[in-house]
Design a protein around this motif. Structure first.
Motif: not given
Length: 300
Positions: A241-270
Motif C-alpha cells: 500500500c502506497t500513500l502519495i500526498t497531494n501537492r500542498p497549496e499554501v496561502q500566499v499572494q497568488g499560487t504556491s505551486q511554483g515555489l520551493k517548499k520543505r517539510w519541517s515535520r510530518i504527522r501520520i495518524r494510523v
C-alpha cells in the motif's frame, strides 16, 4: 442504459441523455393519463448499470471515463450531474466497464478498469468525502459483485491469474482482516505447514499468530513449511500500500505551486498498523529491547 429511483421520481438514462418521469397525478397512469417525461441532461450514459448511493444515483458517463452523481437540487428544481472524478481523471483514462457500491463498513464506489485494475472511491456525501484510489493484483480483475451480510457488505471478484504457467480464474472475497490477495486462512491447533496448492510457483506472504514470516516460493507440492508453528494463520500473495500526498497549496499572494517548499515535520495518524515505512524509516522501530521471535503490537 439504466433506470432507477431518485428522490420522488423515476429516472432513466440512454446513450443521448438522462430523463426523469413523474406519475400521472392523483389517478393511475394510463393511455389517457400518461406520465410526464422531463429531459434532465444530454450527457449520456455508458451501457453499464448505475448504482444507488444514499439518495443519489451514481452512473458512468457515455465515454466510460467519468463517474457522475445524479441527484436532485431543490434550489434549481432539477436534477444535476456532478463529476466526482474531476480531481482524479488520470485514473479514468483507460475507461471503466463496471460499477458496484459497498455500503458497509465504509461506503465505496468501485469501478472495474479496462486494464484489469480497479479504482475505488471512498464516498460519503453527508461528510463531503470523495477520495479515489487505484488497486491492482498479480493478474487481472474481471468482474465484481457485492453481497450484503448482517454486519457488512462483502465484495466478491473473479480474477484471472497465471499460476505455474497455466491461466486460472479464481473467485475471491475481500476480507479486511487479512492483508494478502488470493489468501487462505487457518485457525486451530498449532501447525508447522500450510497448503497453498492454488499458488504453486508464486512468492507468498505468511502471517502466523500476528508475526510476519519471511517470504517464500510455494513448491510444486503446494505445502509451505512454517517455523515456528502457529495456530492462527493467513497466507497469500503480498501487496504494498502506497500513500502519495497531494501537492500542498499554501496561502500566499497568488499560487504556491511554483515555489520551493520543505517539510519541517510530518504527522501520520494510523490505527492498528504494522510495517509502515515513511521515507525509508520503519514504524514502529525495532530496538535492543525487542524480543526476537514475537509479534509486535500494532500502532495506533
Amino acid at each position: 442504459r439504466w433506470s432507477g429511483e431518485a428522490e420522488k421520481w423515476q429516472t432513466m438514462a440512454a446513450h443521448a441523455g438522462e430523463e426523469s418521469e413523474m406519475g400521472g397525478g392523483e389517478t393511475s397512469i394510463s393511455a389517457t393519463n400518461p406520465p410526464k417525461i422531463n429531459t434532465e441532461t444530454n450527457i449520456g450514459s455508458a451501457n453499464v448499470d448505475a448504482v444507488k448511493a444514499g439518495r443519489s444515483i451514481i452512473y458512468l458517463q457515455r465515454a466510460g471515463k467519468k463517474v457522475l452523481e445524479f441527484t436532485y437540487e431543490y434550489t434549481q428544481d432539477a436534477y444535476q450531474p456532478l463529476d466526482i472524478t474531476l480531481l482524479s481523471d488520470h485514473l479514468m483514462e483507460l475507461g471503466l466497464t463496471n460499477l458496484v457500491f459497498v455500503q458497509e463498513p465504509v461506503p465505496m464506489i468501485i469501478g472495474l478498469r479496462t486494464d484489469g485494475h480497479y479504482v475505488a472511491c471512498t464516498y460519503d456525501k453527508q461528510q463531503k468525502i470523495v477520495g479515489w484510489h487505484e488497486h491492482d493484483t498479480d493478474g487481472d480483475y474481471e468482474s465484481f459483485a457485492v453481497l450484503p451480510t448482517e454486519d457488512q457488505d462483502r465484495l466478491w471478484v473473479t480474477v484471472k491469474r497465471t499460476v505455474n504457467s497455466v491461466v486460472h480464474r479464481y473467485v475471491e472475497m475481500f476480507n479486511p482482516d487479512i492483508s494478502v490477495h488470493s489468501g487462505l486462512t487457518y485457525s486451530g491447533v498449532a501447525i508447522n505447514h500450510i497448503h497453498l496448492d492454488h499458488l504453486i510457483g508464486k512468492t507468498v506472504k505468511i502471517v502466523g499468530d500476528g508475526a510476519v514470516y519471511p517470504a517464500v516460493i510455494v513448491p510444486a507440492t503446494g505445502i509451505v513449511p512454517m517455523n515456528p508453528t502457529a495456530a492462527e494463520i493467513y497466507a497469500g500473495l503480498p501487496y504494498t500500500c502506497t500513500l502519495i500526498t497531494n501537492r500542498p497549496e499554501v496561502q500566499v499572494q497568488g499560487t504556491s505551486q511554483g515555489l520551493k517548499k520543505r517539510w519541517s515535520r510530518i504527522r501520520i495518524r494510523v490505527i492498528d498498523t504494522l510495517g509502515l515505512t515513511v521515507n525509508g524509516q520503519t514504524i514502529p522501530e525495532l530496538s535492543s529491547e525487542t524480543v526476537m521471535g514475537t509479534g509486535r503490537t500494532p500502532v495506533t
